[in-house]
Write an enzyme that holds these catalytic residues in place. Structure first.
Site, PDB file in Angstrom:
ATOM      1  N   SER A   1     -11.413  -0.435   2.841  1.00  0.00           N
ATOM      2  CA  SER A   1     -10.671  -0.980   3.974  1.00  0.00           C
ATOM      3  C   SER A   1      -9.924   0.155   4.676  1.00  0.00           C
ATOM      4  CB  SER A   1      -9.690  -2.040   3.481  1.00  0.00           C
ATOM      5  OG  SER A   1      -8.962  -2.572   4.561  1.00  0.00           O
TER       6      SER A   1
ATOM      7  N   ARG B   1       0.820  -1.225   0.000  1.00  0.00           N
ATOM      8  CA  ARG B   1       0.000   0.000   0.000  1.00  0.00           C
ATOM      9  C   ARG B   1       0.853   1.275   0.000  1.00  0.00           C
ATOM     10  NH1 ARG B   1      -2.354  -3.479  -1.554  1.00  0.00           N
ATOM     11  NH2 ARG B   1      -4.304  -4.406  -0.829  1.00  0.00           N
TER      12      ARG B   1
ATOM     13  N   GLU C   1      -4.997   3.071   6.225  1.00  0.00           N
ATOM     14  CA  GLU C   1      -4.839   2.998   4.778  1.00  0.00           C
ATOM     15  C   GLU C   1      -5.451   4.226   4.123  1.00  0.00           C
ATOM     16  OE1 GLU C   1      -6.719  -0.023   1.592  1.00  0.00           O
ATOM     17  OE2 GLU C   1      -5.369  -0.959   3.044  1.00  0.00           O
TER      18      GLU C   1
END
Length: 522
Positions: free
Chosen positions: A447, A396, A517
């Site tokens: 998420s 990520r 995130e």
């Protein structure tokens, strides 16, 4: 969105011809005390006076002492008897009567006052500065004068700027510019206080440490009257709107007002929108379609540049090139229709190509890094466009996430030929899993936390007993604990408090510190 609204202008040698006033006042003072006002004597006084003011700026001398000590030093140097304190009183009184302006200063102030709020920032004696301001004719164009004797501190002291700016209505550092001739007083003080500075420098000494330097009033006008950000956008046909509701541009349906929403429709427009923001000293942020961000409840004081209008896609054999604003899901569909496999994992990911590259988006065993060949970026610091092949990908993250000066303009992917029916079947299968496991019926940013090494964030949150935990309108989804959702009326503060509670609880129970995130934009 004018770059500056407030001008903090020095008085002496920026607007007032102080050397001329000083020459007249010291000449009259010497004459009054029976001293021949020779050029050598006047020059010596100017030198001593400058030294004393520099000592004052360094806090080695106080204002009361400065008033007469310069005359004591002068009398001592030239060995003549005189009452230094009486000379000082006469000089100060006479100086207040000399309001000589630099040629064009009055016209400049009158002109600038129509577009800016002008404040005078000056080190000086109250009676002198107020007397000269009254006689100069500048008063109608000046909102207020901040004189160091009144404030109790001299430039460049931070306390001086704190006291002065505290009394300016709606003061904003981003909207204020310090203009002055002194590098050690005006420029240093403004810079240390976090303000942009403009050195008024008729001598052209090319010093460093300021935001701008001008040699005359015409150059100052040119600087201040450069086209505004909106004017530049309009000139290039880039669409924008003022005071946009950020909640309408966020998948979480959260956020206050942004001063400006910018909607480029090509990669060239994106480059120019960023370039103009930097040229105009406008705070900005670049996002795709707002699917992985949380905007502040206070909104955004600056320009939010949305890239989703730049969405061109080109497919040539097994090579797919897409603009940064293209939908990642739509790109998966387009690739499938072209019988290209490798993008199936992207079907259902709500972001744009640029956002997906930025965070190395992935799902169900696939990631951007697996199929990306190269990107074209705009480097705002260098003002250049170039290709990147090494993206420093991690979980990520990417080179773009690690360097805020870089913006993805387009991306090129390499896929494999496949059977379109099988590709569609795979995408349908993955979408069914999303619908089954994810709370797609509620606003969210997908998420919320990155996957910790060796485990899953959603399982840790669920095992911590936080499924369904609610703060205001924000909730840990009862369907999937890895998702935070907006149950209705959630605020950015609700999300922040909920995130903090989850992180603390999971860490206290399992010793794992979760990392967000999603990106918070303030």
């Amino acid at each position: 969105m004018q770059r500056y609204e407030i001008l903090l202008m020095d008085a002496d040698d920026t607007l007032f011809d102080f050397h001329r006033a000083e020459h007249e006042a010291i000449k009259n003072t010497f004459a009054a005390f029976g001293v021949e006002p020779a050029d050598e004597l006047i020059g010596a006084y100017s030198r001593i006076n400058k030294e004393c003011w520099e000592q004052l700026e360094r806090r080695e001398l106080d204002k009361k002492t400065l008033r007469y000590v310069r005359f004591e030093r002068l009398c001592r140097e030239f060995d003549f008897a005189a009452d230094a304190k009486k000379m000082a009183d006469f000089y100060v009184s006479d100086l207040a009567t000399h309001a000589f302006l630099i040629d064009g200063a009055k016209e400049l102030c009158r002109e600038l006052s129509e577009r800016f709020d002008i404040y005078i920032i000056t080190n000086g004696i109250k009676s002198v500065q107020e007397g000269r301001m009254m006689r100069s004719g500048l008063a109608p164009y000046i909102k207020k004068s901040f004189i160091s004797e009144n404030i109790g501190y001299e430039k460049p002291a931070r306390e001086y700027f704190e006291a002065a700016t505290a009394s300016i209505p709606n003061f904003s550092r981003e909207k204020a510019l310090v203009i002055g001739d002194s590098l050690t007083s005006d420029i240093k003080g403004g810079r240390d206080f976090g303000l942009d500075t403009c050195h008024y420098d008729p001598r052209g000494i090319n010093a460093k440490g300021m935001t701008y330097a001008v040699r005359n009033y015409d150059e100052l006008r040119t600087l201040l009257y450069l086209p505004t950000y909106e004017e530049k956008l309009a000139q290039y046909g880039i669409k924008y709107r003022e005071n946009i509701e950020l909640s309408e541009h966020s998948s979480f349906k959260i956020g206050g007002l942004a001063e400006l929403g910018v909607f480029p429709e090509s990669t060239d427009d994106i480059k120019n929108a960023i370039r103009f923001a930097r040229e105009c000293k406008i705070k900005y942020t670049v996002i795709g379609n707002g699917s992985n961000v949380i905007f502040s409840d206070r909104g955004y004081r600056g320009a939010v540049i949305f890239t989703s209008g730049a969405k061109n896609i080109e497919i040539n054999e097994n090579i797919v090139k897409a603009d940064c604003g293209a939908s990642f899901t739509y790109l998966a569909v387009a690739a499938g229709k072209a019988s290209l496999s490798g993008f199936e994992f992207a079907y259902g990911i709500p972001g744009t190509v640029g956002g997906a590259v930025y965070m190395n988006a992935g799902a169900y065993g696939g990631e951007v890094k697996d199929i990306l060949i190269s990107t074209v970026c705009y480097d705002a610091a260098r003002g250049e466009i170039y290709e990147i092949k090494a993206h420093d990908f991690g979980y990520r993250t990417s080179i773009y996430a690690k360097n805020s000066d870089l913006t993805v303009l387009s991306a090129t992917f390499k896929l494999e030929h496949g059977d379109p029916a099988e590709i569609k079947s795979k995408m349908d299968e993955l979408m069914a899993k999303r619908r089954d496991k994810q709370p797609l019926e509620y606003p969210s940013a997908g998420s919320t936390f990155k996957r910790p090494e060796g485990c899953f964030a959603g399982k840790l949150i669920e095992d911590a007993g936080l499924k369904g935990y609610t703060v205001g309108g924000a909730q840990v989804s009862e369907k999937h604990a890895g998702f935070l959702i907006n149950r209705g009326g959630a605020t950015a503060k609700d999300i922040t408090l909920l995130v903090d509670h989850i992180k603390k609880t999971v860490f206290s129970q399992f010793g794992v510190m979760l990392e967000c995130e999603i990106k918070f934009i303030d």
